[in-house]
Design a protein around this motif. Structure first.
Motif, PDB file in Angstrom:
ATOM      1  N   ASP A 153       1.018  -1.160  -0.402  1.00  0.00           N
ATOM      2  CA  ASP A 153       0.183   0.173   0.122  1.00  0.00           C
ATOM      3  C   ASP A 153       1.165   0.998   0.288  1.00  0.00           C
ATOM      4  OD1 ASP A 153      -2.029  -1.421   0.061  1.00  0.00           O
ATOM      5  OD2 ASP A 153      -2.582  -1.770   2.212  1.00  0.00           O
ATOM      6  N   ALA A 154       1.659   1.485   0.854  1.00  0.00           N
ATOM      7  CA  ALA A 154       2.496   2.463   0.943  1.00  0.00           C
ATOM      8  C   ALA A 154       3.227   2.864  -0.460  1.00  0.00           C
ATOM      9  CB  ALA A 154       3.858   2.665   2.281  1.00  0.00           C
ATOM     10  N   ALA A 155       3.960   1.668  -1.383  1.00  0.00           N
ATOM     11  CA  ALA A 155       5.061   1.793  -2.163  1.00  0.00           C
ATOM     12  C   ALA A 155       4.069   2.341  -3.299  1.00  0.00           C
ATOM     13  CB  ALA A 155       5.510  -0.036  -2.498  1.00  0.00           C
ATOM     14  N   GLU A 156       3.170   1.413  -3.064  1.00  0.00           N
ATOM     15  CA  GLU A 156       2.064   2.148  -4.368  1.00  0.00           C
ATOM     16  C   GLU A 156       2.001   3.624  -4.696  1.00  0.00           C
ATOM     17  OE1 GLU A 156      -1.357   2.870  -7.179  1.00  0.00           O
ATOM     18  OE2 GLU A 156      -0.923   2.737  -4.700  1.00  0.00           O
ATOM     19  N   ALA A 157       1.515   4.225  -3.444  1.00  0.00           N
ATOM     20  CA  ALA A 157       1.220   5.332  -2.960  1.00  0.00           C
ATOM     21  C   ALA A 157       1.975   6.378  -3.157  1.00  0.00           C
ATOM     22  CB  ALA A 157       0.679   5.703  -1.593  1.00  0.00           C
ATOM     23  N   LEU A 158       3.405   6.024  -3.149  1.00  0.00           N
ATOM     24  CA  LEU A 158       4.834   6.182  -2.984  1.00  0.00           C
ATOM     25  C   LEU A 158       5.363   6.964  -4.184  1.00  0.00           C
ATOM     26  CD1 LEU A 158       7.089   5.681   0.218  1.00  0.00           C
ATOM     27  CD2 LEU A 158       5.483   7.712   0.544  1.00  0.00           C
ATOM     28  N   GLY A 159       4.992   5.844  -5.095  1.00  0.00           N
ATOM     29  CA  GLY A 159       5.314   5.138  -6.378  1.00  0.00           C
ATOM     30  C   GLY A 159       6.887   4.587  -6.159  1.00  0.00           C
ATOM     31  N   ASP A 160       7.226   3.937  -5.212  1.00  0.00           N
ATOM     32  CA  ASP A 160       8.244   2.845  -5.149  1.00  0.00           C
ATOM     33  C   ASP A 160       7.960   1.364  -5.975  1.00  0.00           C
ATOM     34  OD1 ASP A 160      10.547   1.659  -4.527  1.00  0.00           O
ATOM     35  OD2 ASP A 160      10.342   2.582  -2.417  1.00  0.00           O
ATOM     36  N   SER A 161       8.341   1.141  -7.225  1.00  0.00           N
ATOM     37  CA  SER A 161       8.811   0.232  -8.121  1.00  0.00           C
ATOM     38  C   SER A 161       9.326  -0.898  -7.006  1.00  0.00           C
ATOM     39  CB  SER A 161       9.207   0.006  -9.321  1.00  0.00           C
ATOM     40  OG  SER A 161       9.254   0.773  -9.490  1.00  0.00           O
ATOM     41  N   GLY A 162      10.524  -0.932  -6.991  1.00  0.00           N
ATOM     42  CA  GLY A 162      11.490  -1.831  -6.573  1.00  0.00           C
ATOM     43  C   GLY A 162      11.147  -2.544  -4.771  1.00  0.00           C
ATOM     44  N   ALA A 163      10.059  -1.098  -4.453  1.00  0.00           N
ATOM     45  CA  ALA A 163       9.881  -1.770  -2.561  1.00  0.00           C
ATOM     46  C   ALA A 163       8.368  -3.003  -3.450  1.00  0.00           C
ATOM     47  CB  ALA A 163       9.441  -0.717  -1.525  1.00  0.00           C
ATOM     48  N   VAL A 164       7.690  -2.167  -4.365  1.00  0.00           N
ATOM     49  CA  VAL A 164       6.455  -3.292  -4.699  1.00  0.00           C
ATOM     50  C   VAL A 164       7.073  -4.849  -5.159  1.00  0.00           C
ATOM     51  CG1 VAL A 164       4.700  -3.336  -6.300  1.00  0.00           C
ATOM     52  CG2 VAL A 164       5.182  -1.570  -5.562  1.00  0.00           C
ATOM     53  N   ALA A 165       8.005  -4.399  -6.049  1.00  0.00           N
ATOM     54  CA  ALA A 165       8.590  -5.679  -6.190  1.00  0.00           C
ATOM     55  C   ALA A 165       8.312  -6.939  -5.650  1.00  0.00           C
ATOM     56  CB  ALA A 165       9.428  -5.956  -7.804  1.00  0.00           C
ATOM     57  N   ARG A 166      10.008  -6.504  -4.786  1.00  0.00           N
ATOM     58  CA  ARG A 166      10.199  -6.936  -3.677  1.00  0.00           C
ATOM     59  C   ARG A 166       8.976  -7.292  -2.703  1.00  0.00           C
ATOM     60  NH1 ARG A 166      13.911  -3.144  -2.937  1.00  0.00           N
ATOM     61  NH2 ARG A 166      16.381  -4.473  -3.435  1.00  0.00           N
ATOM     62  N   ALA A 167       8.102  -6.569  -2.040  1.00  0.00           N
ATOM     63  CA  ALA A 167       6.717  -7.256  -1.689  1.00  0.00           C
ATOM     64  C   ALA A 167       6.125  -8.011  -1.914  1.00  0.00           C
ATOM     65  CB  ALA A 167       5.763  -5.723  -0.939  1.00  0.00           C
TER      66      ALA A 167
END
Length: 309
Positions: free
Chosen positions: A134-148
């Protein structure tokens, strides 16, 4: 629910003045409630104590969490804090909350992928993963999205099979317990993954778990869900089964079930999910009075329903 929310505000304000146990999981839920109340009402008396807690935690860093989270798993406190930071950034626009959230999301995304040296509990890992997504999507952090997302895929392989309840402990030979918290936290993580990645199979898993809630956990004589599946051979007799709503190491199961159902309603357009959510929440209106911080996540979902009306 206004009186109960005001009680949480008072407890949070008092703790913020002394920093007593504010880096606990329950206070992350309390801050989330106050931020939700502020977003709905624009009443700054909700925002002030929430910011006081967040500012202390941001300024003290991991040392504050380590010193204060005596009985709470630190990763759960950090995951709850991550949710609060993103919400605080959303309602205040202050970049310090965004920056702190981005750093925390990246560190949690690395940590949750390390499973070789620890026991994996489905509800705990799913709560952390859902928070990151949820946080990474809101922040636009594709790297954190991929790891999660990778961590979620690994968790699903270990604890989920279509049409069957999520098992509480991952791994071959572990007890096949089926607990409410596991179902709702994994469902939420899948919904977060659906929104962060666009992959439809995560929504399919969440809907499968929503059906399973009705089949194995629902109270056929009233609204709400029991803590253990009816098919669980280790579950207590029906008259002894509880319907959890208050926060402990994780948000209360029935409040989070309501949150999952509301999100399903938004993503699918199926109003039946919303009706189920509202019925679940209404079933506990008379049970949370006087519970203080332990009712925070339930009260936050009630705020969400009120905002949508």
């Amino acid at each position: 629910m206004q009186r109960e929310t005001e009680a949480v505000r008072g407890l949070t304000a008092a703790a913020a003045r002394t920093h007593s146990d504010v880096a606990s999981f329950r206070f992350t839920q309390a801050v989330g409630l106050l931020l939700a109340a502020y977003a709905r009402t624009h009443d700054s008396t909700y925002l002030v104590p929430a910011r006081a807690v967040l500012d202390y935690l941001v300024d003290s860093g991991d040392a504050g969490v380590a010193a204060s989270a005596r009985d709470d798993p630190p990763e759960l406190v950090r995951a709850g804090l991550l949710r609060d930071l993103v919400t605080a950034w959303s309602v205040t626009g202050e970049s310090r909350y965004r920056d702190a959230a981005r750093d925390l999301a990246r560190r949690l995304a690395v940590a949750v992928g390390r499973t070789a040296d620890r026991t994996v509990f489905a509800d705990r890992d799913a709560y952390v993963i859902g928070s990151i997504l949820d946080a990474a999507e809101a922040l636009g952090d594709s790297g954190a999205v991929a790891r999660a997302r990778a961590a979620l895929d690994t968790l699903l392989r270990r604890v989920y099979a279509r049409g069957r309840a999520v098992r509480h402990v991952a791994g071959a030979g572990s007890p096949e317990r089926a607990l409410l918290g596991d179902q709702v936290q994994v469902a939420w993580a899948c919904l977060a993954a659906r929104e962060a990645t666009g992959e439809t199979h995560y929504l399919e898993i969440a809907e499968d778990l929503a059906r399973l809630l009705e089949r194995d956990f629902a109270d056929s004589s009233s609204a709400g869900y029991f803590d253990a599946a009816a098919t669980d051979p280790t579950a207590p007799a029906l008259v002894e089964r509880a319907k959890p709503v208050l926060d402990d190491l994780l948000p209360g199961g029935n409040g989070w079930a309501g949150r999952v159902l509301l999100r399903l309603a938004r993503l699918t357009g199926d109003v039946r999910y919303r009706r189920r959510a509202e019925a679940t929440l209404e079933a506990f209106v008379g049970t949370v009075g006087g519970e203080g911080l332990r009712a925070a996540s339930y009260l936050a979902v009630v705020q969400e329903v009120s905002r949508d009306h």
